[in-house]
Design a protein around this motif. Structure first.
Motif, PDB file in Angstrom:
ATOM      1  N   ARG A 291       0.837  -1.206   0.000  1.00  0.00           N
ATOM      2  CA  ARG A 291       0.000   0.000   0.000  1.00  0.00           C
ATOM      3  C   ARG A 291       0.866   1.248   0.000  1.00  0.00           C
ATOM      4  NH1 ARG A 291      -3.021  -2.891   3.789  1.00  0.00           N
ATOM      5  NH2 ARG A 291      -2.085  -1.698   5.509  1.00  0.00           N
ATOM      6  N   HIS A 292       1.893   1.246   0.819  1.00  0.00           N
ATOM      7  CA  HIS A 292       2.769   2.423   0.938  1.00  0.00           C
ATOM      8  C   HIS A 292       3.470   2.706  -0.384  1.00  0.00           C
ATOM      9  CE1 HIS A 292       5.150   5.133   3.625  1.00  0.00           C
ATOM     10  NE2 HIS A 292       5.997   5.063   2.600  1.00  0.00           N
ATOM     11  N   LEU A 293       4.027   1.677  -0.995  1.00  0.00           N
ATOM     12  CA  LEU A 293       4.804   1.875  -2.220  1.00  0.00           C
ATOM     13  C   LEU A 293       3.930   2.038  -3.452  1.00  0.00           C
ATOM     14  CD1 LEU A 293       7.661  -0.654  -1.452  1.00  0.00           C
ATOM     15  CD2 LEU A 293       7.831   1.838  -1.490  1.00  0.00           C
ATOM     16  N   SER A 294       2.636   1.782  -3.328  1.00  0.00           N
ATOM     17  CA  SER A 294       1.714   1.984  -4.449  1.00  0.00           C
ATOM     18  C   SER A 294       1.207   3.414  -4.540  1.00  0.00           C
ATOM     19  CB  SER A 294       0.514   1.026  -4.314  1.00  0.00           C
ATOM     20  OG  SER A 294       0.917  -0.322  -4.386  1.00  0.00           O
ATOM     21  N   ARG A 295       1.489   4.224  -3.559  1.00  0.00           N
ATOM     22  CA  ARG A 295       1.059   5.618  -3.597  1.00  0.00           C
ATOM     23  C   ARG A 295       1.850   6.391  -4.645  1.00  0.00           C
ATOM     24  NH1 ARG A 295       1.224   5.537   2.951  1.00  0.00           N
ATOM     25  NH2 ARG A 295      -0.794   4.482   3.265  1.00  0.00           N
ATOM     26  N   PRO A 296       1.251   7.431  -5.208  1.00  0.00           N
ATOM     27  CA  PRO A 296       1.914   8.162  -6.299  1.00  0.00           C
ATOM     28  C   PRO A 296       3.322   8.609  -5.928  1.00  0.00           C
ATOM     29  CG  PRO A 296      -0.371   8.861  -6.102  1.00  0.00           C
ATOM     30  CD  PRO A 296      -0.109   7.962  -4.920  1.00  0.00           C
ATOM     31  N   GLY A 297       4.273   8.234  -6.748  1.00  0.00           N
ATOM     32  CA  GLY A 297       5.654   8.666  -6.578  1.00  0.00           C
ATOM     33  C   GLY A 297       6.464   7.877  -5.584  1.00  0.00           C
ATOM     34  N   ALA A 298       5.835   7.033  -4.775  1.00  0.00           N
ATOM     35  CA  ALA A 298       6.562   6.380  -3.684  1.00  0.00           C
ATOM     36  C   ALA A 298       7.564   5.340  -4.192  1.00  0.00           C
ATOM     37  CB  ALA A 298       5.584   5.735  -2.716  1.00  0.00           C
ATOM     38  N   LEU A 299       7.146   4.499  -5.132  1.00  0.00           N
ATOM     39  CA  LEU A 299       8.052   3.456  -5.601  1.00  0.00           C
ATOM     40  C   LEU A 299       9.200   4.056  -6.412  1.00  0.00           C
ATOM     41  CD1 LEU A 299       8.791   0.511  -5.703  1.00  0.00           C
ATOM     42  CD2 LEU A 299       7.226   0.219  -7.633  1.00  0.00           C
ATOM     43  N   THR A 300       8.915   5.059  -7.224  1.00  0.00           N
ATOM     44  CA  THR A 300       9.992   5.731  -7.951  1.00  0.00           C
ATOM     45  C   THR A 300      11.001   6.333  -6.980  1.00  0.00           C
ATOM     46  OG1 THR A 300       8.636   6.214  -9.885  1.00  0.00           O
ATOM     47  CG2 THR A 300      10.534   7.638  -9.507  1.00  0.00           C
ATOM     48  N   ALA A 301      10.516   6.953  -5.921  1.00  0.00           N
ATOM     49  CA  ALA A 301      11.419   7.529  -4.921  1.00  0.00           C
ATOM     50  C   ALA A 301      12.280   6.445  -4.276  1.00  0.00           C
ATOM     51  CB  ALA A 301      10.620   8.271  -3.862  1.00  0.00           C
ATOM     52  N   ALA A 302      11.662   5.309  -3.955  1.00  0.00           N
ATOM     53  CA  ALA A 302      12.419   4.217  -3.346  1.00  0.00           C
ATOM     54  C   ALA A 302      13.473   3.669  -4.302  1.00  0.00           C
ATOM     55  CB  ALA A 302      11.466   3.115  -2.911  1.00  0.00           C
ATOM     56  N   LEU A 303      13.125   3.546  -5.577  1.00  0.00           N
ATOM     57  CA  LEU A 303      14.079   3.052  -6.575  1.00  0.00           C
ATOM     58  C   LEU A 303      15.157   4.084  -6.896  1.00  0.00           C
ATOM     59  CD1 LEU A 303      11.598   1.199  -8.930  1.00  0.00           C
ATOM     60  CD2 LEU A 303      13.381   0.142  -7.521  1.00  0.00           C
ATOM     61  N   ASN A 304      14.895   5.335  -6.603  1.00  0.00           N
ATOM     62  CA  ASN A 304      15.916   6.357  -6.814  1.00  0.00           C
ATOM     63  C   ASN A 304      17.162   6.106  -5.965  1.00  0.00           C
ATOM     64  OD1 ASN A 304      14.673   7.858  -8.792  1.00  0.00           O
ATOM     65  ND2 ASN A 304      13.770   9.346  -7.390  1.00  0.00           N
ATOM     66  N   TRP A 305      17.028   5.355  -4.879  1.00  0.00           N
ATOM     67  CA  TRP A 305      18.200   4.989  -4.096  1.00  0.00           C
ATOM     68  C   TRP A 305      19.186   4.199  -4.969  1.00  0.00           C
ATOM     69  CZ3 TRP A 305      18.427   4.338   1.705  1.00  0.00           C
ATOM     70  CH2 TRP A 305      17.509   5.164   2.354  1.00  0.00           C
ATOM     71  N   TYR A 306      18.656   3.339  -5.841  1.00  0.00           N
ATOM     72  CA  TYR A 306      19.500   2.547  -6.740  1.00  0.00           C
ATOM     73  C   TYR A 306      19.996   3.371  -7.921  1.00  0.00           C
ATOM     74  CZ  TYR A 306      17.626  -1.511  -4.238  1.00  0.00           C
ATOM     75  OH  TYR A 306      17.284  -2.425  -3.267  1.00  0.00           O
ATOM     76  N   ARG A 307      19.242   4.390  -8.291  1.00  0.00           N
ATOM     77  CA  ARG A 307      19.526   5.159  -9.496  1.00  0.00           C
ATOM     78  C   ARG A 307      20.375   6.393  -9.242  1.00  0.00           C
ATOM     79  NH1 ARG A 307      13.157   4.507 -11.239  1.00  0.00           N
ATOM     80  NH2 ARG A 307      13.348   2.399 -12.126  1.00  0.00           N
ATOM     81  N   ALA A 308      20.746   6.641  -8.000  1.00  0.00           N
ATOM     82  CA  ALA A 308      21.444   7.872  -7.644  1.00  0.00           C
ATOM     83  C   ALA A 308      22.901   7.884  -8.073  1.00  0.00           C
ATOM     84  CB  ALA A 308      21.351   8.098  -6.136  1.00  0.00           C
TER      85      ALA A 308
END
Length: 281
Positions: free
Chosen positions: A190-207
């Motif tokens: 539920r948390h990661l399905s909110r708008p922008g949340a999963l992209t933000a979490a994956l940004n840790w890998y993409r930084a």
């Protein structure tokens, strides 16, 4: 029964959501979650620490807290994540603190202990080897290179979010390997399905890679690794001790997967409390 309370922690970067337990005057412990979880991963540790008189706080880190969710990958560098730790503890009024991390939170914990050894009283890292040890393993061990391939895929695949969330987040749910309680799994999804949340979490890998190498750790350290961890193999785990110059304890949990805080909470709690109590608790 120890109560777990919700907190809002204001910093210059924004407001971090957190959960906490224990007396405000207790010895402070900060717990950092990883991907794809939230502060909820630490509920059993929060209550165990609080029962022993510690003040334990687990924030939703950058990108996971809606109040600190910049859209650009470059806003998730390891230096920025470490700065968040210091900002959070300063907002809490903690000049020194015990630091605990799992998965990505473990990586941030290693880097924080390297950059701010005077602030970190003890370090406990669950699953994640020292970054220098992981670099060695990636260089010499084909098994570790295979285990780490997912990190490259998540950095380079813009459609990762769609794939992970498709069909009621079927692929995202497989990451928990049926070892995380279903209620917690549903909360993470539920948390990661909110708008922008999963992209933000994956940004840790993409930084991108850190701008400077990490050194050895001069903070009393407990490292807990499990034999069934699919992300981190034995080469990096065994190499980690070479990167700690302070008192160091390495604990291996057999027949346990990557999700140690939820799969083996009582064992982890015993190890964590023994470590903290042995360092002036």
């Amino acid at each position: 029964m120890v109560a777990v309370a919700e907190l809002s922690i204001p910093t210059a970067a924004g407001v971090f959501d957190a959960i906490a337990a224990g007396p405000h005057e207790g010895r402070p412990v900060l717990l950092l979650h990883g991907f794809p979880q939230t502060s909820l991963v630490w509920q059993r540790q929060l209550t165990a620490l609080a029962a022993q008189g510690y003040r334990a706080v687990a924030p939703d880190q950058r990108g996971y807290s809606p109040g600190v969710r910049p859209p650009r990958p470059e806003d998730y560098t390891i230096t920025t994540l470490v700065d968040d730790v210091i900002a959070i503890t300063e907002a809490l009024g903690w000049p020194t603190f015990d630091l605990v991390g799992h998965d990505w939170g473990g990586a941030v914990a290693w880097w924080t202990a390297d950059a701010h050894p005077g602030r970190v009283r003890t370090l406990t890292v669950v699953s994640t080897p020292h970054p220098g040890a992981l670099a060695v393993a990636l260089r010499i061990d084909e098994d570790q290179r295979t285990r780490s391939r997912y990190m490259r895929d998540w950095r380079e695949t813009p459609a990762t979010e769609d794939r992970l969330l498709a069909d009621d987040a079927r692929l995202l749910r497989t990451l928990y390997a049926n070892k995380v309680p279903r209620a917690a799994e549903d909360a993470y999804v539920r948390h990661l399905s909110r708008p922008g949340a999963l992209t933000a979490a994956l940004n840790w890998y993409r930084a991108g890679r850190p701008s400077h190498p990490i050194g050895t750790i001069d903070v009393p350290t407990l490292y807990v690794w499990s034999t069934q961890d699919t992300a981190f193999g034995p080469t990096a785990a065994q190499e980690t001790g070479r990167w700690v110059t302070a008192p160091y304890h390495f604990e291996t949990l057999p027949d346990t997967t990557h999700w140690i805080p939820e799969e083996a909470p009582d064992t982890l709690n015993d190890l964590l409390l023994e470590h903290l109590n042995g360092q002036g608790g």
